[in-house]
Scaffold this motif. Sequence first.
Motif, PDB file in Angstrom:
ATOM      1  N   UNK A 586       0.869  -1.198   0.079  1.00 41.68           N
ATOM      2  CA  UNK A 586       0.050   0.025  -0.045  1.00 41.68           C
ATOM      3  C   UNK A 586       1.131   1.300   0.095  1.00 41.68           C
ATOM      4  N   UNK A 587       0.916   2.070  -0.999  1.00 45.07           N
ATOM      5  CA  UNK A 587       1.846   3.301  -1.116  1.00 45.07           C
ATOM      6  C   UNK A 587       0.757   4.392  -1.093  1.00 45.07           C
ATOM      7  N   UNK A 588       1.407   5.512  -0.269  1.00 47.90           N
ATOM      8  CA  UNK A 588       0.619   6.614  -0.353  1.00 47.90           C
ATOM      9  C   UNK A 588       1.843   7.818  -0.646  1.00 47.90           C
ATOM     10  N   UNK A 589       1.406   8.937  -1.232  1.00 47.44           N
ATOM     11  CA  UNK A 589       2.589   9.966  -1.580  1.00 47.44           C
ATOM     12  C   UNK A 589       1.771  11.273  -1.449  1.00 47.44           C
ATOM     13  N   UNK A 590       2.564  12.397  -1.503  1.00 44.55           N
ATOM     14  CA  UNK A 590       2.568  13.585  -1.356  1.00 44.55           C
ATOM     15  C   UNK A 590       3.532  14.356  -2.139  1.00 44.55           C
ATOM     16  N   UNK A 591       3.393  15.102  -2.968  1.00 44.33           N
ATOM     17  CA  UNK A 591       4.460  15.879  -3.782  1.00 44.33           C
ATOM     18  C   UNK A 591       3.800  17.289  -4.375  1.00 44.33           C
TER      19      UNK A 591
END
Length: 819
Positions: A586-591
Amino acid sequence: MRKIFFVLLVFSYFSLASAAAREIEITVQDTDLEIPLEGAIIRSWDGSEYECDEDGRATLVVPDDRQVVLQFVYPGYENGRLVIPLAGNSFSFGMRLGGVLENRELVIEARRPETSETKVGRSVAISGEALSRTAEIGFVEDVMSSIKLLPGVGYTGMFSAQPSIRGGDPGDLMASLDGFYVENPYHWGGTYSIFVPQMVESARLSHGVFSGRYGHSISGILDIASKNPDTTEMGFGVGVGSSQTDFNVSYPLFGKGGIMAMGKVTYWDPFVWGAQALSKAVPEIDAINSIKKAPFIRDFSITGNYRFTDSLDFRATGFLGSDGVGAEYHNEFNNSRGHRKVDLLLDWVNTNAFLVTGLTYNPRYDMVLRGTAGIGLYQSDLIADIGLHLADDDVSLLIPDEGGSFMPQSMQIEETLTQTNINYQGRIDFDWDLGNGFLLAGGVQELYSRWLTSETSHSEVEYAEGQSSNALFDIPDYKLDTENQGLSSTFYTLGEWTSSDGKFGAELGFRLDHFHFIGRDFTIPTYPVVNPRLNLDYKLLQNIGIIDTLTLTVGTGLFSSINDAITNIDVSNNITDYELKPNRSWTSIVGGKLDLYGGYSFNLEVYYKSVFDRAYVRTDVYGKVGGSSGYSVDNYYFDGTGQIFGFDLMLQKMYSRYLDGWLSYSFNYARYRDPHAVPETIPVGQTEEDYPATGNGWYFPSFHRFNYLNLVLNIKPTQAFNIGLRFGLATGTPDSSDNNKRIGFSWPVDVKFSFYKFNPKGKVRREIYIAAENLQALVYDAQLLSQGENYTGDEDASEYRPVYDMPIPMISFGFKWSY
């Protein structure tokens, strides 16, 4: 009355438009050589065409109240486009040699954006000059040399093309060529990739929450787009270097397509001879004297495409490659510690081949239907025979001090391994532009794989009088003969939306993957896995001062892959129905990505990954008593977990006249856990020391590094001279004897000097280059073994340990000629 009103309306419109317009100057030049392209055609937003003068310049008028897109065409070069912002009166555009499809709109011939563009939170792409300058260096030119310089990609050293992607296992990186998954795209067991820069148009690394169109990885997808042959003119190129020769030739097909063939041959014999001579002064590389057959690579590929109609395209790519190395070492000598005899025989040959076909059909202007089918083959053959004999009087090795280790009097190891992987693939993808910013896509994919493995290992160990069995050298006999198959079925659908002003964007995808395992006389069914994915984008700022755009993104999603470890499962492993599971994350990202006028950009991404259902293998040895080496049994488990978080940042300046490149920095924290790494009951003859020292607890994987930094610069004093500089800095990997200690940092330094000669009115281009890799070896050899702080990666010196990547610089030079 209506006619008069219409005439007045049109007159008023054009009067206002001309009042709200500005004059701009465009300079068009060769991307690689920075030379002006006289005669280049600029197609304006209103359909007008402008021809560049001898300095590559043209002046035209554009609206002052909105952005417009200009199209660029020049014979022998690939078409392109440039968005003219609301501010600025002078712009430049670079064009690159390649295929030109005349009398066709750019939107038809251009690649889909997701295959060649960088998308914050999803992927980073590299193409054109940036790709060629960073990949065309060294003893083997390799696209992975460029990929390893991108943010989020772990440092691997010179001789590995399998990096860790944001803390993931190196083997989980999946490569795709024009939509075809290449299961083992490597030479020499992962030392280099098969992707040479001459065959690649662009490379895109998807290591964020990437589109549901792609799967089979929980870490990243390397999507390679192959070059298109020229449709109007014949082309030819050849490169001759210190260690390889390559060529490429393209031939047009009636203005509707073309064929391009490429080949590469390496010859490392001069390097081996030089290193063998140098080993007399540098004893650390004495092992080079064992090589009797220098490492080699032989590759050939052919690509073709043809446009039957304006709405129907066909393309195909074939590849055949082989690599290998041979070593034969015999040494018998006496020294102050006794008499020794060492024998080594090694023969290793690998073959890789695949054929990919693709069909693209536009049933109507807003629909695209793509079909891809292919077959791939990989085979590896290894034979190794190692013998060691020590005399009785070599007491320092035969009889250890208290608590010390020792070697047996004689040891003989024989190993044979043959691995064959065959896969068949097919996929259908459908895109439908619904209008008003909505896009609907879907597809189905089938991937059939067949894995055949035959491996035998036998050892004979003799101990001198007074010696007892040493577990370090009592290698158990091993035999494996498997014939397994796997069928991966996939269905996906997704929707994309972009607001009318371009500020808001969203992508919601749903992917269903199912894997079925078929062994010899047994099958293992599995449950399908659902992988939903969501990305949201927002342009916070646009066209304000020096800011072109400031884009924020947030994404989250589930991913799955099949671990290579399962390919050797046998019926004796007693795996029950539905026990086998794909790796999950499970991958989460903020960019965020800030684009500035002048070609500058800054990108920052923060991510978190939770890994679960990860497959791993524990090997137990039984019957290891009375000096017998016993036999081994592999145990498969599917409950491995991992916790990964980190951030990547990148400052980039591209396509500048005198200086361009990028600076990237990545921090990564990754810990894994194998709940059954140590059995509850230790087999007789073994101890806990035969298993990982970390036991069943959390540990840093062997490939983990906390920090890595890359600086890539292209310095161009003149149009005919370029200096390429690469500098890296990476903290160390865990020490094999203590997971909390770190082998010292690495700081590779590479440089390349290129001299160009090109006539802007002609079609011949020449390049002479000389490159030096691993320059830091001149002043830095022994790496520092240190105590690593678990969260910051700070290192406290404890002792020195001589661990070498390559203790000498690698010098290469060559000549390239193209037409």
